[in-house]
Structure formats: C-alpha cells, structure tokens
Design a protein around this motif. Sequence first.
Motif, PDB file in Angstrom:
ATOM      1  N   ALA A   1       0.829  -1.209   0.000  1.00  0.00           N
ATOM      2  CA  ALA A   1       0.000   0.000   0.000  1.00  0.00           C
ATOM      3  C   ALA A   1       0.860   1.254   0.000  1.00  0.00           C
ATOM      4  N   THR A   2       1.961   1.235   0.751  1.00  0.00           N
ATOM      5  CA  THR A   2       2.851   2.399   0.821  1.00  0.00           C
ATOM      6  C   THR A   2       3.480   2.687  -0.532  1.00  0.00           C
ATOM      7  N   ILE A   3       3.920   1.648  -1.212  1.00  0.00           N
ATOM      8  CA  ILE A   3       4.528   1.817  -2.543  1.00  0.00           C
ATOM      9  C   ILE A   3       3.511   2.375  -3.534  1.00  0.00           C
ATOM     10  N   ILE A   4       2.298   1.806  -3.520  1.00  0.00           N
ATOM     11  CA  ILE A   4       1.250   2.250  -4.442  1.00  0.00           C
ATOM     12  C   ILE A   4       0.825   3.688  -4.159  1.00  0.00           C
ATOM     13  N   LEU A   5       0.735   4.015  -2.864  1.00  0.00           N
ATOM     14  CA  LEU A   5       0.223   5.330  -2.462  1.00  0.00           C
ATOM     15  C   LEU A   5       1.304   6.407  -2.351  1.00  0.00           C
ATOM     16  N   MET A   6       2.558   6.062  -2.613  1.00  0.00           N
ATOM     17  CA  MET A   6       3.636   7.029  -2.441  1.00  0.00           C
ATOM     18  C   MET A   6       3.434   8.307  -3.266  1.00  0.00           C
ATOM     19  N   PRO A   7       3.003   8.227  -4.535  1.00  0.00           N
ATOM     20  CA  PRO A   7       2.749   9.477  -5.272  1.00  0.00           C
ATOM     21  C   PRO A   7       1.710  10.366  -4.591  1.00  0.00           C
ATOM     22  N   LEU A   8       0.655   9.746  -4.040  1.00  0.00           N
ATOM     23  CA  LEU A   8      -0.374  10.504  -3.325  1.00  0.00           C
ATOM     24  C   LEU A   8       0.197  11.109  -2.045  1.00  0.00           C
ATOM     25  N   ILE A   9       1.013  10.351  -1.331  1.00  0.00           N
ATOM     26  CA  ILE A   9       1.635  10.840  -0.100  1.00  0.00           C
ATOM     27  C   ILE A   9       2.502  12.060  -0.386  1.00  0.00           C
ATOM     28  N   VAL A  10       3.280  11.992  -1.461  1.00  0.00           N
ATOM     29  CA  VAL A  10       4.139  13.116  -1.845  1.00  0.00           C
ATOM     30  C   VAL A  10       3.299  14.331  -2.234  1.00  0.00           C
ATOM     31  N   LEU A  11       2.242  14.102  -3.013  1.00  0.00           N
ATOM     32  CA  LEU A  11       1.367  15.197  -3.447  1.00  0.00           C
ATOM     33  C   LEU A  11       0.703  15.878  -2.255  1.00  0.00           C
ATOM     34  N   LEU A  12       0.167  15.086  -1.330  1.00  0.00           N
ATOM     35  CA  LEU A  12      -0.482  15.647  -0.152  1.00  0.00           C
ATOM     36  C   LEU A  12       0.520  16.410   0.707  1.00  0.00           C
ATOM     37  N   SER A  13       1.740  15.905   0.798  1.00  0.00           N
ATOM     38  CA  SER A  13       2.786  16.575   1.575  1.00  0.00           C
ATOM     39  C   SER A  13       3.058  17.971   1.019  1.00  0.00           C
ATOM     40  N   LEU A  14       3.150  18.072  -0.299  1.00  0.00           N
ATOM     41  CA  LEU A  14       3.397  19.364  -0.938  1.00  0.00           C
ATOM     42  C   LEU A  14       2.223  20.323  -0.712  1.00  0.00           C
ATOM     43  N   MET A  15       0.998  19.803  -0.805  1.00  0.00           N
ATOM     44  CA  MET A  15      -0.194  20.631  -0.620  1.00  0.00           C
ATOM     45  C   MET A  15      -0.290  21.154   0.816  1.00  0.00           C
ATOM     46  N   ILE A  16       0.069  20.320   1.784  1.00  0.00           N
ATOM     47  CA  ILE A  16       0.055  20.744   3.192  1.00  0.00           C
ATOM     48  C   ILE A  16       1.079  21.849   3.419  1.00  0.00           C
ATOM     49  N   LYS A  17       2.248  21.677   2.818  1.00  0.00           N
ATOM     50  CA  LYS A  17       3.328  22.651   2.988  1.00  0.00           C
ATOM     51  C   LYS A  17       2.949  24.012   2.429  1.00  0.00           C
ATOM     52  N   PHE A  18       2.274  24.017   1.292  1.00  0.00           N
ATOM     53  CA  PHE A  18       1.881  25.285   0.676  1.00  0.00           C
ATOM     54  C   PHE A  18       0.640  25.892   1.324  1.00  0.00           C
ATOM     55  N   ASP A  19      -0.152  25.081   1.993  1.00  0.00           N
ATOM     56  CA  ASP A  19      -1.420  25.548   2.556  1.00  0.00           C
ATOM     57  C   ASP A  19      -1.251  26.360   3.835  1.00  0.00           C
ATOM     58  N   SER A  20      -0.310  25.968   4.699  1.00  0.00           N
ATOM     59  CA  SER A  20      -0.173  26.661   5.986  1.00  0.00           C
ATOM     60  C   SER A  20       1.225  26.476   6.568  1.00  0.00           C
ATOM     61  N   LYS A  21       1.554  27.331   7.526  1.00  0.00           N
ATOM     62  CA  LYS A  21       2.854  27.233   8.198  1.00  0.00           C
ATOM     63  C   LYS A  21       2.898  25.985   9.075  1.00  0.00           C
ATOM     64  N   GLY A  22       4.107  25.411   9.182  1.00  0.00           N
ATOM     65  CA  GLY A  22       4.276  24.276  10.073  1.00  0.00           C
ATOM     66  C   GLY A  22       4.791  23.046   9.357  1.00  0.00           C
TER      67      GLY A  22
END
Length: 201
Positions: free
Chosen positions: A19-40
């Motif tokens: 599941a981690t291998i399959i979902l890694m692109p989504l994990i990376v995308l969500l990480s970038l979106m969180i970073k741009f959305d707010s401080k922290g």
Amino acid sequence: MRKYSKIKRIIDFDLTLIATIILMPLIVLLSLMIKFDSKGPILFKQKRIGKNKIPFHIFKFRTMKIETPKDTPTHMLEDPESYITNMGAFLRKTSLDELPQLFNILKGDMSLIGPRPALWNQYDLIEERDKYGANNIEPGLTGWAQVNGRDELPIDVKAQLDGEYVSKRSLTFDFKVLVKTFLRVLKSEGVKEGKISSKER
C-alpha cells in the motif's frame, strides 16, 4: 493465539508495504499541498499508548494550525474549526490524514486492525480498556469501535467494543473490520468535531 499474532504481523507488513509503494505518489502530493497551505511541519507527531501500554509516537498529516493546544483530542476543543486548516478539513473528511500511520505499521508500533491508540493522557479510556485486555494488543489503524461509531461513542462503549474485538479477533474478523472501514470512509461517517458533553467522554 501466538500463531495468529505472527501471521497477522506478516500480513500487516506485506499489505502495508504494498500500500505504501502504491500510495507514495499521493503521499508526496499531499505533503506538498500541506506545505503550501499553511505554516508548520508536514507531519504531526503525537505520543500515544501502544501494546502493553508502552508509549510510542504516532504519525499523521498535520491538519491543524501550529498554535492548536497540544495533546487535546479535537472533539474536546471548544471551537475546533478555527484550528483546522483548509487542507486539514479535506484530509479529515477523507481520513487521508491517517496515511502516515502506514510507517507506524511497518515499524511494528501498530497493526492494520486493533483498538485505536489512546492519547497518553486519556486516562479514563486507558483504564476502561484495562477491564477488557484491550491495552495488551497492538493498536490499529482502524478497529471495531471505529466502524461502530468512532468519535460519536462514549468512552465506556468504545472500550467495550475494543474488548469485543480482543475476544473475537481472527483473520476473518479483521477482514470484516477492514471492509466496514472502507465503507465508512467512503461515506465519511463517524467523524465528530467540537466539544462533547462530559457524559459522552
């Protein structure tokens, strides 16, 4: 039961790794979106109670502002919506904030199925779970209590359901919980924001 635990760990690790291998692109995308959305930070780390009440740190995607009171369950905040970020609201509704717990499972801190790990200071829940032996097994990404009410459940009922899982746990029962989890996530059921009454704690 020891044989079941070994098989369960192998299944947990194999399924989670896939599941981690399959979902890694989504994990990376969500990480970038969180970073741009707010401080922290991207990830939120919190002390939880693991098997045999040994503490560990659980990982989640950060869904709240950095000024949010620490170690306070969201449903116990007076005005949780004011602390939740725009991205956080989406992550919570879809339960995608739980994805980083795949790494907790790979580490062996958690299982796919089991009682949700209590906060270190949720003494009432921990005490109730002691009555049913629910603190003596690995906590889970999802569990029997989660598919039967989640945040809506009073603590005594939640602990009873966790105890029911302990008495019934098997690969077949785990599969049942997993299927019910997918159905509830698709419907966004059981998530409750905002402070609840003392009777419901």
